[in-house]
Design an enzyme around this catalytic site. Structure first.
Site, PDB file in Angstrom:
ATOM      1  N   LYS A  71       0.836  -1.202   0.000  1.00 24.47           N
ATOM      2  CA  LYS A  71       0.000   0.000   0.000  1.00 24.47           C
ATOM      3  C   LYS A  71       0.879   1.264   0.000  1.00 24.47           C
ATOM      4  CE  LYS A  71      -3.398  -2.671   2.533  1.00 24.47           C
ATOM      5  NZ  LYS A  71      -4.777  -2.658   2.950  1.00 24.47           N
ATOM      6  N   GLU A  73     -11.210 -10.609  -1.779  1.00 28.93           N
ATOM      7  CA  GLU A  73     -10.937  -9.751  -0.634  1.00 28.93           C
ATOM      8  C   GLU A  73     -12.234  -9.116  -0.132  1.00 28.93           C
ATOM      9  OE1 GLU A  73      -6.553  -8.564  -0.490  1.00 28.93           O
ATOM     10  OE2 GLU A  73      -7.612  -6.999  -1.539  1.00 28.93           O
ATOM     11  N   SER A 125      -6.823  -9.227   6.279  1.00 25.24           N
ATOM     12  CA  SER A 125      -6.285  -9.464   7.627  1.00 25.24           C
ATOM     13  C   SER A 125      -5.621 -10.827   7.767  1.00 25.24           C
ATOM     14  CB  SER A 125      -7.387  -9.270   8.676  1.00 25.24           C
ATOM     15  OG  SER A 125      -7.878  -7.940   8.635  1.00 25.24           O
TER      16      SER A 125
HETATM   17  C1  PEP Z   1      -4.884  -5.825   1.111  1.00 22.42           C
HETATM   18  O1  PEP Z   1      -4.380  -4.725   1.161  1.00 22.42           O
HETATM   19  O2  PEP Z   1      -5.123  -6.345   0.012  1.00 22.42           O
HETATM   20  C2  PEP Z   1      -5.182  -6.506   2.361  1.00 22.42           C
HETATM   21  C3  PEP Z   1      -5.737  -7.691   2.305  1.00 22.42           C
HETATM   22  O3  PEP Z   1      -4.850  -5.846   3.503  1.00 22.42           O
HETATM   23  P1  PEP Z   1      -4.817  -6.467   4.998  1.00 22.42           P
HETATM   24  O4  PEP Z   1      -4.050  -7.779   4.916  1.00 22.42           O
HETATM   25  O5  PEP Z   1      -4.108  -5.449   5.810  1.00 22.42           O
HETATM   26  O6  PEP Z   1      -6.216  -6.704   5.421  1.00 22.42           O
END
Ligand code: PEP
Length: 270
Positions: free
Chosen positions: A11, A175, A221
């Site tokens: 990110k 996701e 997560s």
């Molecule tokens: C992501 O950025 O695609 C993601 C799944 O973030 P996190 O693992 O922090 O939830």
């Protein structure tokens, strides 16, 4: 057999001054014998540093986004040809871009086409919002996203789409939006059910072979402590990892667990 993939989405974290060192540390801590594909997706400005740091490690570099046009008056944007020599993978359609940049399925499909044309391996993100899951509409929403993205991608004939996408090494990341960065993850069973839905939705567009062959990752997560729940599902082929991907200890644990899955699947043990 589908590959096992662990992709790190950094990110808007790291700088060109520190990204290379973190990438090298993660590469060293995740070195294993088993055939796990490792990918690190840093911010655009860190791509060169991470590419250099990962040279010879077997870890691939990915971008976090790509523009839907090849060039032109698009201030601040990055096109697929600009990524040549910097990245071999690219994330398209991340929910944070749907949220912050208003990306639609149609736009994501056009980005997907640019990525495939440029020889980048796409990680296409789909996933429902919390209210959509609570209303029992999660599967319909994700089916709609897959359909919308592939329809926009396939401005050509279905046959051409199958050839292009099938050869691109495309990966889908499921996701659920409510699980991203919240510390709240889906269950392995829910993720596996959605992976089935995604594969069926791809097949329903006419891309029957791709529906069976496409790797589906879970994202939301993911940590070293919970990755096992997802990889225990035969339909889940890895993870897209956000927050935990900035922590070498977490990545070491996640990739080590993925290595067990990759070895077991290569040995026919599921
Ligand atoms: C992501 O950025 O695609 C993601 C799944 O973030 P996190 O693992 O922090 O939830």
């Amino acid at each position: 057999m589908r590959p096992v993939v662990i992709a790190a989405n950094w990110k808007m974290h790291t700088t060109p001054a520190d990204a290379g060192e973190l990438a090298a540390t993660i590469a060293a801590r995740t070195r294993i014998e088993a055939p796990v594909e490792r990918v690190i997706c840093p911010p655009f400005v860190c791509l060169a540093a991470v590419r250099d740091a990962l040279s010879g490690t077997g870890v691939a570099v990915g971008a976090q986004n790509v523009h839907h046009e090849l060039g032109g008056a698009y201030t601040g944007e990055i096109s697929a040809p600009m990524l040549a020599g910097l990245a071999s993978w690219v994330i398209v359609g991340h929910s944070e871009r749907r949220r912050d940049a208003g990306e639609t399925d149609e736009l994501i499909g056009r980005k997907l086409r640019r990525a495939v044309e440029a020889g980048l391996r796409p990680i296409v993100c789909v996933g429902e919002q919390l209210d959509e899951r609570e209303a029992g509409r999660a599967e319909a929403v994700v089916r709609g996203q897959v359909h919308g993205i592939l329809t926009a991608f396939g401005d050509a004939t279905i046959g051409d789409v199958a050839a292009d996408l099938g050869e691109s090494g495309v990966v889908i990341a499921y996701e659920p939006v409510w699980a991203i960065g919240t510390g709240r993850n889906a269950t392995g069973a829910d993720a596996a059910a959605m992976a089935d839905t995604i594969r069926a939705a791809i097949a329903a567009t006419g891309l029957v072979d791709l529906g069976a062959a496409v790797p589906v990752l879970y994202g939301g997560s993911v940590t070293a402590a919970n990755i096992g729940e997802f990889l225990a599902e035969p339909g889940i082929d890895g993870a897209l990892v956000g927050g935990a991907s900035l922590k070498p200890d977490e990545m070491a644990g996640i990739v080590a667990r993925a290595g067990l899955t990759a070895a077991a699947r290569a040995g026919g043990a599921g």
